[in-house]
Design an enzyme around this catalytic site. Structure first.
Site, mmCIF file in Angstrom:
data_model
loop_
_atom_site.group_PDB
_atom_site.id
_atom_site.type_symbol
_atom_site.label_atom_id
_atom_site.label_comp_id
_atom_site.label_asym_id
_atom_site.label_seq_id
_atom_site.Cartn_x
_atom_site.Cartn_y
_atom_site.Cartn_z
ATOM 1 N N PRO A 1 -5.041 3.365 -8.779
ATOM 2 C CA PRO A 1 -3.730 3.515 -9.416
ATOM 3 C C PRO A 1 -3.829 4.058 -10.838
ATOM 4 C CG PRO A 1 -4.316 1.187 -9.196
ATOM 5 C CD PRO A 1 -5.349 1.971 -8.463
ATOM 6 N N ARG B 1 -3.194 19.691 6.178
ATOM 7 C CA ARG B 1 -2.139 20.579 6.690
ATOM 8 C C ARG B 1 -2.095 21.925 5.955
ATOM 9 N NH1 ARG B 1 2.841 20.439 4.471
ATOM 10 N NH2 ARG B 1 3.969 20.508 6.437
HETATM 11 N N1 SAM Z 1 -6.929 -4.051 -10.328
HETATM 12 C C1 SAM Z 1 -6.704 -2.665 -10.081
HETATM 13 C C2 SAM Z 1 -5.828 -2.086 -11.188
HETATM 14 O O1 SAM Z 1 -4.966 -2.788 -11.685
HETATM 15 O O2 SAM Z 1 -6.000 -0.904 -11.533
HETATM 16 C C3 SAM Z 1 -6.021 -2.471 -8.754
HETATM 17 C C4 SAM Z 1 -6.903 -2.779 -7.603
HETATM 18 S S1 SAM Z 1 -6.098 -2.514 -6.052
HETATM 19 C C5 SAM Z 1 -5.555 -4.125 -5.656
HETATM 20 C C6 SAM Z 1 -7.396 -2.253 -4.937
HETATM 21 C C7 SAM Z 1 -7.706 -0.811 -4.618
HETATM 22 O O3 SAM Z 1 -6.579 -0.205 -4.013
HETATM 23 C C8 SAM Z 1 -8.023 0.088 -5.780
HETATM 24 O O4 SAM Z 1 -9.380 -0.029 -6.176
HETATM 25 C C9 SAM Z 1 -7.715 1.459 -5.245
HETATM 26 O O5 SAM Z 1 -8.800 1.994 -4.504
HETATM 27 C C10 SAM Z 1 -6.570 1.187 -4.285
HETATM 28 N N2 SAM Z 1 -5.252 1.535 -4.838
HETATM 29 C C11 SAM Z 1 -4.281 0.672 -5.203
HETATM 30 N N3 SAM Z 1 -3.207 1.297 -5.641
HETATM 31 C C12 SAM Z 1 -3.451 2.621 -5.554
HETATM 32 C C13 SAM Z 1 -2.715 3.798 -5.866
HETATM 33 N N4 SAM Z 1 -1.489 3.739 -6.378
HETATM 34 N N5 SAM Z 1 -3.287 4.996 -5.633
HETATM 35 C C14 SAM Z 1 -4.552 5.075 -5.138
HETATM 36 N N6 SAM Z 1 -5.300 3.993 -4.830
HETATM 37 C C15 SAM Z 1 -4.775 2.776 -5.029
#
Ligand code: SAM
Length: 246
Positions: free
Chosen positions: A92, A157
């Protein structure tokens, strides 16, 4: 193109990659997708992939060793050189994914996607392994798998030969900086709601003009921020100014 996806949950990818356009692209060998279970790159008897965060706090963090090892195990297969291989962490905190980034990634022969879980990955993965970080939106998912599927779908795509008609890519929303015009199909009248007459006229020039105008109007109504960067003629810019004033 080859796409390697590093994940703790390989089974999540079964259904999305065995239906529709993605399945067809895989069957026609336009893309090769290799799902790599990060757990296979552990060497202790419990196949440990995570550990407590240094400094304390809730939640576990993905350890660096299995992720580095998984990427290293893919690299020897690479002919085109490491610079040509984006190693992308889904997070994120990454750059916001967009159609522009999908086009950018579609030009590579090979990419690696790393799906985080729990509190995320050890910072050394981010600092010393990945070449890019991508977010699919300003919200937090439980894992990177859904984000990886979004990226793969949007990129695949765009690969030559994947869509039945590549012309449809040109009119897609975001392809030219505009949202797409409204679409209609049969019947030409439904519950008293008619299809715009121009679309039934058979006059291709008029239809093209109508669609272009509708795309501009729709973008102005829903995403006016896009118009600044859109490729508009002088006449179209004037139309936008008039519409804004009215
Ligand atoms: N503690 C992290 C933070 O606040 O940045 C978030 C961890 S999240 C619960 C677990 C995993 O989900 C991340 O390591 C990432 O790979 C994925 N993830 C969660 N949200 C995402 C998003 N908006 N875009 C891409 N990957 C995401």
């Amino acid at each position: 193109m080859q796409i390697d996806i590093l994940t703790l949950f390989p089974q999540m990818f079964e259904s999305p990659f065995s239906t529709g356009i993605l399945k067809r692209a895989i069957d026609h060998k336009l893309v090769r997708i290799n799902i790599c279970d990060i757990r296979d790159c552990t060497h202790d008897k419990h196949h440990t992939v995570d550990d407590y965060a240094y400094g304390g706090g809730a939640g576990m963090v993905l350890k660096p060793e299995p992720i580095f090892e998984a990427v290293e195990s893919i690299k020897p297969d690479i002919e085109e050189g490491v610079n040509m291989l984006p190693i992308i962490l889904l997070t994120p905190q990454g750059r916001p994914f967009s159609q522009e980034i999908a086009y950018e990634l579609s030009r590579y022969m090979h990419m690696i996607l790393i799906c985080g879980r729990y509190e995320g990955v050890d910072e050394r993965v981010r600092g010393h392994l990945v070449t890019d970080e991508v977010s699919i939106g300003d919200y937090v998912l439980s894992g990177g798998e859904l984000a990886a599927m979004v990226v793969v779908d949007a990129v695949v795509r765009l690969l030559p030969g994947v869509l039945g008609s590549e012309a449809s890519l040109l009119d897609d929303s975001y392809a030219t900086g505009l949202l797409e015009y409204p679409q209609y199909t049969r019947p030409d009248e439904y519950k008293g709601w008619s299809v715009p007459q121009v679309l039934l006229s058979g006059n291709h020039a008029q239809i093209a003009n109508w669609r272009r105008e509708q795309a501009i109007l729709r973008t102005l109504e829903r995403r006016p921020d896009l118009l600044d960067k859109a490729n508009l003629s002088l006449e179209e810019r004037r139309l936008v100014d008039r519409l804004k004033q009215s």
